[in-house]
Design a protein around this motif. Structure first.
Motif, PDB file in Angstrom:
ATOM      1  N   ASP A 103      40.405  82.066  49.243  1.00  0.00           N
ATOM      2  CA  ASP A 103      40.508  81.499  47.648  1.00  0.00           C
ATOM      3  C   ASP A 103      41.977  81.457  47.080  1.00  0.00           C
ATOM      4  O   ASP A 103      42.064  80.928  46.039  1.00  0.00           O
ATOM      5  CB  ASP A 103      39.930  82.739  46.960  1.00  0.00           C
TER       6      ASP A 103
ATOM      7  N   ARG B  29      45.912  83.554  35.349  1.00  0.00           N
ATOM      8  CA  ARG B  29      44.854  82.629  35.717  1.00  0.00           C
ATOM      9  C   ARG B  29      45.036  81.739  36.811  1.00  0.00           C
ATOM     10  O   ARG B  29      46.213  81.345  37.065  1.00  0.00           O
ATOM     11  CB  ARG B  29      44.428  81.809  34.445  1.00  0.00           C
TER      12      ARG B  29
ATOM     13  N   VAL C 247      43.664  78.711  39.791  1.00  0.00           N
ATOM     14  CA  VAL C 247      42.533  77.713  40.242  1.00  0.00           C
ATOM     15  C   VAL C 247      42.316  78.073  41.714  1.00  0.00           C
ATOM     16  O   VAL C 247      43.093  78.112  42.776  1.00  0.00           O
ATOM     17  CB  VAL C 247      42.729  76.269  40.207  1.00  0.00           C
ATOM     18  N   LYS C 248      40.885  78.828  41.990  1.00  0.00           N
ATOM     19  CA  LYS C 248      40.384  79.484  43.317  1.00  0.00           C
ATOM     20  C   LYS C 248      40.489  78.211  44.268  1.00  0.00           C
ATOM     21  O   LYS C 248      40.003  76.942  43.900  1.00  0.00           O
ATOM     22  CB  LYS C 248      38.993  79.799  43.115  1.00  0.00           C
TER      23      LYS C 248
ATOM     24  N   SER D 240      43.098  76.350  45.350  1.00  0.00           N
ATOM     25  CA  SER D 240      43.866  75.283  45.341  1.00  0.00           C
ATOM     26  C   SER D 240      45.054  75.153  46.020  1.00  0.00           C
ATOM     27  O   SER D 240      45.743  74.388  46.191  1.00  0.00           O
ATOM     28  CB  SER D 240      44.266  75.087  43.584  1.00  0.00           C
TER      29      SER D 240
ATOM     30  N   GLU E  41      41.259  71.054  32.974  1.00  0.00           N
ATOM     31  CA  GLU E  41      39.646  70.726  32.381  1.00  0.00           C
ATOM     32  C   GLU E  41      39.064  69.365  33.049  1.00  0.00           C
ATOM     33  O   GLU E  41      37.770  69.657  33.429  1.00  0.00           O
ATOM     34  CB  GLU E  41      39.797  70.710  30.931  1.00  0.00           C
TER      35      GLU E  41
ATOM     36  N   LYS F  81      37.689  70.288  36.501  1.00  0.00           N
ATOM     37  CA  LYS F  81      36.452  71.068  36.500  1.00  0.00           C
ATOM     38  C   LYS F  81      36.631  72.216  37.832  1.00  0.00           C
ATOM     39  O   LYS F  81      35.767  72.135  38.469  1.00  0.00           O
ATOM     40  CB  LYS F  81      35.095  70.378  36.577  1.00  0.00           C
ATOM     41  N   CYS F  82      37.623  72.808  37.384  1.00  0.00           N
ATOM     42  CA  CYS F  82      38.032  73.686  38.497  1.00  0.00           C
ATOM     43  C   CYS F  82      37.363  75.242  38.369  1.00  0.00           C
ATOM     44  O   CYS F  82      37.004  75.707  37.219  1.00  0.00           O
ATOM     45  CB  CYS F  82      39.268  74.147  38.457  1.00  0.00           C
ATOM     46  N   GLU F  83      37.079  76.056  39.388  1.00  0.00           N
ATOM     47  CA  GLU F  83      36.801  77.259  39.198  1.00  0.00           C
ATOM     48  C   GLU F  83      38.011  78.343  39.009  1.00  0.00           C
ATOM     49  O   GLU F  83      38.774  78.435  39.928  1.00  0.00           O
ATOM     50  CB  GLU F  83      35.955  77.919  40.465  1.00  0.00           C
ATOM     51  N   VAL F  84      37.992  78.779  37.967  1.00  0.00           N
ATOM     52  CA  VAL F  84      39.151  79.686  37.518  1.00  0.00           C
ATOM     53  C   VAL F  84      39.056  81.037  37.843  1.00  0.00           C
ATOM     54  O   VAL F  84      37.864  81.800  37.213  1.00  0.00           O
ATOM     55  CB  VAL F  84      39.717  79.321  35.915  1.00  0.00           C
ATOM     56  N   PHE F  85      40.045  81.769  38.521  1.00  0.00           N
ATOM     57  CA  PHE F  85      40.061  83.234  38.624  1.00  0.00           C
ATOM     58  C   PHE F  85      41.042  83.796  37.505  1.00  0.00           C
ATOM     59  O   PHE F  85      41.913  83.311  37.049  1.00  0.00           O
ATOM     60  CB  PHE F  85      40.782  83.563  39.886  1.00  0.00           C
ATOM     61  N   TRP F  86      40.438  84.792  36.833  1.00  0.00           N
ATOM     62  CA  TRP F  86      41.286  85.698  35.794  1.00  0.00           C
ATOM     63  C   TRP F  86      41.820  87.025  36.344  1.00  0.00           C
ATOM     64  O   TRP F  86      41.009  87.653  36.751  1.00  0.00           O
ATOM     65  CB  TRP F  86      40.706  85.672  34.737  1.00  0.00           C
TER      66      TRP F  86
END
Ligand SMILES: O=C(O)CCC(=O)C(=O)O
Ligand SMILES: [Fe+2]
Length: 318
Positions: free
Chosen positions: A70, A220, A222-223, A225, A256, A259-264
């Motif tokens: 990730d 934050r 982007v998983k 990436s 945006e 459309k990425c999967e974001v980790f916080w």
């Protein structure tokens, strides 16, 4: 989209025996840059696989696996000793107050004091009447080469064998130098832009010293990436390599659209967030309270770092 045949033709035009020619070709042609980058990563992965064999502890192996997959992994409660946390928080408050006092009279955002690098990320010309800082981020940085006067909690972090072996294995070689940053984030006007720290390599571990909710300005990211790079990321990396090796960033809208999967990076005091800073990531705006943390970051000695940096040539600085 380029065909294999077109790529072959472009690669054949490169004189691979002449390093300066290779550099120029990679600067002028993003496809040549990408080809070289991926070859270097393939080679480096062999070192990573060898080093990974030394990670036998199941918790560490899981974290290492998450980080590889990730580009980010969380080790909950790594530093959950209340005394350690209390002492580290007190130190971060003291040192960041000193940073702000040392910098406020100067028209600069960085100053070296007692041999350490102090910095605030405020613009030199601040907008008037904002009421809050622009970014609200204050940092003081120590090197493992000069930790004699460092705070005891910082020394513990700099020498942590668990972080060192995970980050060392991740890059394929033990780090050449370790830097530890004491950091304070307070309510501000803006967060950071999405960015990659560097176009070639950068690995970090953030140890939260205070609980961090969505209101305290979490990281934050982007998983994925770091490896699964979009066209946009390749372009950012190439632009950074060819034109401005100091900083690699993009805009929110761009993310945006992707459309990425974001980790916080929310969590409890004592949690450690390990991340590859060549992922697309950003510090967000702190809206209330504060976020105190240590950021451990490794200056890598890996084949990847060395080879890609050599691609800059003389006069290039990253
Ligand atoms: O503080 C954060 O949440 C992220 C800061 C950052 O971009 C970094 O340390 O590389
Ligand atoms: Fe960053």
């Amino acid at each position: 989209m380029m065909t294999d045949q077109q790529l072959t033709q472009r690669l054949e035009a490169v004189n691979w025996k002449d390093l300066e020619h290779v550099r120029q070709a990679a600067k002028q042609d993003p496809e040549v840059f990408k080809f070289i980058y991926q070859k270097v990563e393939e080679q480096n992965d062999r070192d990573v696989e060898t080093m990974a064999r030394s990670i036998t502890d199941p918790t560490m192996a899981k974290i290492f696996g998450d980080l590889r997959r990730d580009g980010v992994a969380v080790w909950p409660g790594l530093y959950n000793d209340p005394q350690f946390l209390e002492s580290a928080r007190k130190f971060v408050k003291e040192v960041t107050a000193d940073v702000k006092a040392s910098i406020s009279s100067r028209k600069d955002s960085q100053v070296v004091k007692n041999g350490y690098l102090y910095g605030v990320s405020e613009p030199v010309e601040k907008p008037a009447n904002l009421g809050v800082p622009v970014y609200g981020r204050t940092r003081a940085q120590w090197s493992s080469r000069d930790m004699a006067n460092g705070h005891p909690t910082m020394k513990v972090v700099a020498q942590d064998p668990r972080i060192m072996s995970i980050l060392g294995a991740y890059s394929g070689r033990p780090p050449a130098e370790i830097l530890v940053i004491a950091e304070e984030l307070v309510p501000s006007f803006a967060g950071q832009e999405w960015h990659l720290d560097k176009w070639y390599e950068q690995i970090k571990a953030m140890i939260l010293l205070t609980d961090c909710t969505m209101k305290n300005g979490p990281l934050r990211l982007v998983k994925g990436s770091h490896r699964n790079r979009s066209k946009r990321i390749w372009k950012m990396m190439h632009d950074c390599y060819a034109f401005d090796p100091s900083y690699c960033c993009t805009s929110d809208t761009a993310i945006e659209e992707d459309k990425c999967e974001v980790f916080w990076g929310t969590g409890k005091a004592g949690d450690c967030i390990l991340f590859d800073a060549t992922t697309l990531h950003a510090g967000t705006r702190c809206m209330e309270g504060e976020r105190l943390d240590y950021v451990y970051y490794a200056i890598s000695d890996s084949l990847k770092s060395q080879t890609l940096l050599a691609m800059l040539g003389t006069g290039g600085k990253s």
